[in-house]
Design a protein around this motif. Structure first.
Motif, short mmCIF file in Angstrom:
data_model
loop_
_atom_site.label_atom_id
_atom_site.label_comp_id
_atom_site.label_asym_id
_atom_site.label_seq_id
_atom_site.Cartn_x
_atom_site.Cartn_y
_atom_site.Cartn_z
N UNK A 63 2.12 12.57 -6.04
CA UNK A 63 1.91 11.20 -6.48
C UNK A 63 1.14 10.38 -5.47
N UNK A 64 1.48 10.54 -4.18
CA UNK A 64 0.77 9.80 -3.13
C UNK A 64 -0.69 10.27 -3.03
N UNK A 65 -0.90 11.56 -3.22
CA UNK A 65 -2.27 12.06 -3.17
C UNK A 65 -3.10 11.52 -4.34
N UNK B 8 -11.93 2.69 4.16
CA UNK B 8 -11.03 2.00 5.10
C UNK B 8 -9.76 1.65 4.33
N UNK B 9 -8.84 2.62 4.31
CA UNK B 9 -7.62 2.53 3.49
C UNK B 9 -6.41 2.53 4.41
N UNK B 10 -5.54 1.55 4.25
CA UNK B 10 -4.29 1.50 5.00
C UNK B 10 -3.14 1.94 4.10
N UNK B 11 -2.09 2.43 4.74
CA UNK B 11 -0.88 2.81 4.00
C UNK B 11 0.30 2.01 4.51
N UNK B 12 0.95 1.28 3.60
CA UNK B 12 2.20 0.60 3.90
C UNK B 12 3.33 1.50 3.43
N UNK B 13 4.02 2.13 4.38
CA UNK B 13 5.02 3.14 4.07
C UNK B 13 6.40 2.52 3.90
N UNK B 14 7.34 3.33 3.41
CA UNK B 14 8.73 2.91 3.30
C UNK B 14 9.46 3.10 4.61
N UNK B 15 10.78 2.86 4.62
CA UNK B 15 11.55 2.92 5.87
C UNK B 15 11.62 4.33 6.45
N UNK B 16 11.69 4.39 7.75
CA UNK B 16 11.90 5.66 8.43
C UNK B 16 13.25 6.23 8.00
N UNK B 17 13.33 7.55 7.83
CA UNK B 17 14.54 8.29 7.44
C UNK B 17 14.68 8.39 5.92
N UNK B 18 13.85 7.66 5.15
CA UNK B 18 13.91 7.81 3.69
C UNK B 18 13.02 8.97 3.28
N UNK B 19 13.58 9.89 2.51
CA UNK B 19 12.87 11.12 2.15
C UNK B 19 11.62 10.82 1.33
N UNK B 20 11.74 9.92 0.33
CA UNK B 20 10.57 9.58 -0.48
C UNK B 20 9.48 8.93 0.36
N UNK B 21 9.86 8.05 1.27
CA UNK B 21 8.87 7.38 2.12
C UNK B 21 8.11 8.39 2.95
N UNK B 22 8.82 9.36 3.51
CA UNK B 22 8.18 10.39 4.32
C UNK B 22 7.23 11.24 3.47
N UNK C 228 1.74 12.69 1.73
CA UNK C 228 0.70 12.85 0.71
C UNK C 228 -0.54 12.03 1.03
N UNK C 229 -0.34 10.80 1.48
CA UNK C 229 -1.47 9.94 1.87
C UNK C 229 -2.28 10.59 2.98
N UNK C 230 -1.61 11.05 4.03
CA UNK C 230 -2.32 11.63 5.17
C UNK C 230 -3.01 12.93 4.79
N UNK C 231 -2.35 13.74 3.93
CA UNK C 231 -2.97 15.00 3.50
C UNK C 231 -4.24 14.75 2.71
N UNK D 292 -10.15 14.83 2.36
CA UNK D 292 -11.42 14.19 1.99
C UNK D 292 -12.20 13.72 3.22
N UNK D 293 -11.69 14.08 4.41
CA UNK D 293 -12.36 13.75 5.68
C UNK D 293 -12.59 12.25 5.83
N UNK D 294 -11.56 11.48 5.48
CA UNK D 294 -11.61 10.03 5.63
C UNK D 294 -10.75 9.65 6.84
N UNK D 295 -11.27 8.89 7.78
CA UNK D 295 -10.47 8.53 8.97
C UNK D 295 -9.26 7.68 8.59
N UNK D 296 -8.18 7.84 9.33
CA UNK D 296 -6.94 7.13 9.03
C UNK D 296 -6.47 6.32 10.23
N UNK D 297 -5.67 5.32 9.93
CA UNK D 297 -4.92 4.60 10.95
C UNK D 297 -3.44 4.91 10.74
N UNK D 298 -2.62 4.61 11.72
CA UNK D 298 -1.19 4.91 11.62
C UNK D 298 -0.56 4.10 10.47
N UNK D 299 0.20 4.75 9.58
CA UNK D 299 0.89 4.00 8.53
C UNK D 299 1.84 2.95 9.11
#
Length: 340
Positions: free
Chosen positions: A172-174, A187-201, A206-209, A214-221
């Motif tokens: 789904x994230x992909x 230039x896409x940012x990801x607003x993630x869910x809380x640490x320790x939540x399985x769905x958020x991880x 999926x976003x990072x993969x 697609x060889x698009x540079x990322x910043x830390x979620x």
């Protein structure tokens, strides 16, 4: 044997265990007709039950009919849309199959609280248990416990034998990320869910993969807390730099907060910023503009969950029920090509 009746209160399962010389878990197994109990132990426990006249309603029905037709739900999810929708779907599917559902909600996820919740469900003579616990630490505790009835979890930890049936959150994230890339965003940012939540991880993964594929540079979620308030404040901070053209939010509520921040900054969605959410809450189609998001089929999840659990209870191979549910990207007005 003559059992000593407790004074001033109704007899409990622990009274039965004490007088029968067994653990309360063994009494629960007797009440659930567990095949591992020796006949002599079962006879001793049933004798004490009769002498104490210990008869919880569901246990009495289970003893007389051999089955309680009750499924337990162990929930450690609070009121978030996804878990709440999963519980509702399970209740509907169980009702269609002729089963009751008894839910134990955890206010804390320490070992003692989880054990107490499981004991509560076992006292109701549940035939199986569904675990809806988004936090990794709940599964750390469950691995240490012996659950004496079949159970299924709605979050996949990726661990061996994790009993999981789940929506493919990574896929789904992909889908969400690929949609933004296909529109021309880099230039896409990801607003993630809380640490320790399985769905958020999983959604972060999926976003990072997809960005990597697609060889698009990322910043830390950015780690959020699922709330619209967090999305709003995160959006205001991000807009100070304006070094992005799109945001993939790990849920729809945070996406709503981001949309608020973008409008407060006098910007347009999607001309200046494209936004994608996750879950497709009922209100998502009525955001302004309507939110592009990832839809999870909770009704299908509930049906498959009950089918898996009842199949396992009946001794069927659980693997034939375990195919992951694939989410769907719902494209609406909050995404469009970047304004270069």
């Amino acid at each position: 044997m003559t059992a000593e009746l407790p004074t001033g209160r109704a007899p409990s399962i622990r009274d039965v265990a004490r007088l029968a010389g067994v653990s309360h878990q063994t009494v629960s197994r007797v009440l659930n007709n567990h095949p591992s109990i020796r006949d002599s132990t079962k006879a001793r426990v049933l004798q004490v039950i009769e002498e104490l006249q210990y008869r919880p309603n569901r246990a009495a029905r289970a003893l007389s009919r051999g089955r309680s037709r009750t499924i337990g739900v162990l929930s450690a999810s609070g009121s978030q849309y996804g878990p709440a929708s999963s519980i509702a779907a399970i209740q509907d599917a169980a009702r269609e199959a002729g089963y009751y559902v008894n839910t134990a909600n955890l206010t804390s996820v320490d070992t003692a609280s989880i054990e107490a919740a499981l004991d509560h469900l076992m006292y109701q003579s549940v035939e199986g248990i569904v675990v809806i616990a988004p936090q990794v630490r709940v599964f750390d505790v469950l691995e240490q416990l012996s659950i004496e009835v079949p159970y299924v979890t709605l979050q996949s930890t990726g661990r061996p034998n994790d009993h999981a049936l789940s929506v493919d959150q990574i896929h789904g994230a992909r889908l969400a990320t690929r949609h933004l890339i296909d529109l021309g965003h880099r230039r896409i940012f990801h607003l993630a869910g809380p640490q320790d939540w399985i769905e958020a991880e999983a959604r972060m993964r999926g976003f990072l993969e997809e960005m990597g594929a697609m060889d698009v540079p990322t910043t830390a979620p950015i780690l959020g807390d699922w709330t619209a308030d967090f999305g709003y404040h995160a959006g205001r901070e991000l807009l100070r730099q304006r070094d992005f053209t799109a945001i993939f939010s790990s849920n729809d509520q945070m996406a709503l907060g981001i949309m608020h921040a973008v409008r407060d900054a006098g910007l347009d969605i999607p001309r200046d910023v494209s936004i994608v959410g996750f879950d497709d809450i009922p209100e998502a189609a009525h955001f302004w503009p309507p939110l592009t998001t990832v839809r999870q089929d909770f009704a299908e999840l509930g049906r498959r969950c009950i089918a898996l659990l009842l199949g396992t209870i009946a001794g069927e191979d659980p693997d034939k029920f375990r195919e992951a549910i694939i989410p769907e990207l719902i494209v609406r007005g909050s995404t469009g090509p970047p304004a270069f």
